[in-house]
Design a protein around this motif. Structure first.
Motif, PDB file in Angstrom:
ATOM      1  N   MET A 150       3.480 -39.573   7.298  1.00  0.00           N
ATOM      2  CA  MET A 150       4.460 -39.965   6.303  1.00  0.00           C
ATOM      3  C   MET A 150       3.672 -40.057   5.077  1.00  0.00           C
ATOM      4  SD  MET A 150       7.300 -39.979   7.949  1.00  0.00           S
ATOM      5  CE  MET A 150       8.330 -41.118   6.745  1.00  0.00           C
TER       6      MET A 150
ATOM      7  N   ARG B  18      13.040 -40.709   5.081  1.00  0.00           N
ATOM      8  CA  ARG B  18      13.431 -41.321   6.585  1.00  0.00           C
ATOM      9  C   ARG B  18      15.107 -41.349   6.354  1.00  0.00           C
ATOM     10  NH1 ARG B  18       9.944 -46.282   7.720  1.00  0.00           N
ATOM     11  NH2 ARG B  18      11.015 -46.234   9.508  1.00  0.00           N
TER      12      ARG B  18
ATOM     13  N   GLU C  82       8.004 -42.982   1.999  1.00  0.00           N
ATOM     14  CA  GLU C  82       9.449 -42.838   2.909  1.00  0.00           C
ATOM     15  C   GLU C  82       9.708 -41.234   3.175  1.00  0.00           C
ATOM     16  OE1 GLU C  82      11.815 -45.042   3.887  1.00  0.00           O
ATOM     17  OE2 GLU C  82      10.245 -46.237   3.711  1.00  0.00           O
TER      18      GLU C  82
END
Length: 96
Positions: A50, A84, A53
């Protein structure tokens, strides 16, 4: 027309099964999930890297049938670059 779609589906599945994309461990992963199906023996680990986000990278390792390996390969391609929130929406649509 149905035969053409069926042939295309089979070609995509076989391609991703024989040459899975993103098939490698990711030691620097931000997230990792493992799944095992004792009924058929599929065993996969999914890695995500990641950047805030956003899913920067996705990969997987493991063993299983052609369908599970191809599905993981397609999934890792599909989630790259998604937030996400978009990933959750994508997974809800796929689960239908």
């Amino acid at each position: 027309m149905f035969d053409d779609i069926n042939d295309l589906y089979q070609q995509v599945i076989l391609d991703h099964c024989k040459k899975p994309r993103n098939f490698h461990e990711m030691p620097s992963a931000s997230r990792m999930a493992q799944g095992h199906n004792p009924l058929c023996g599929d065993n996969l680990k999914l890695y995500l890297s990641m950047d805030g986000e956003v899913i920067k990278e996705a990969s997987f390792v493991g063993s299983g049938c052609c369908i599970s390996k191809a599905s993981a390969s397609l999934l890792t391609d599909a989630v790259k670059g998604k937030t996400r929130r978009r990933r959750r929406r994508f997974l809800r649509v796929c689960a239908r």
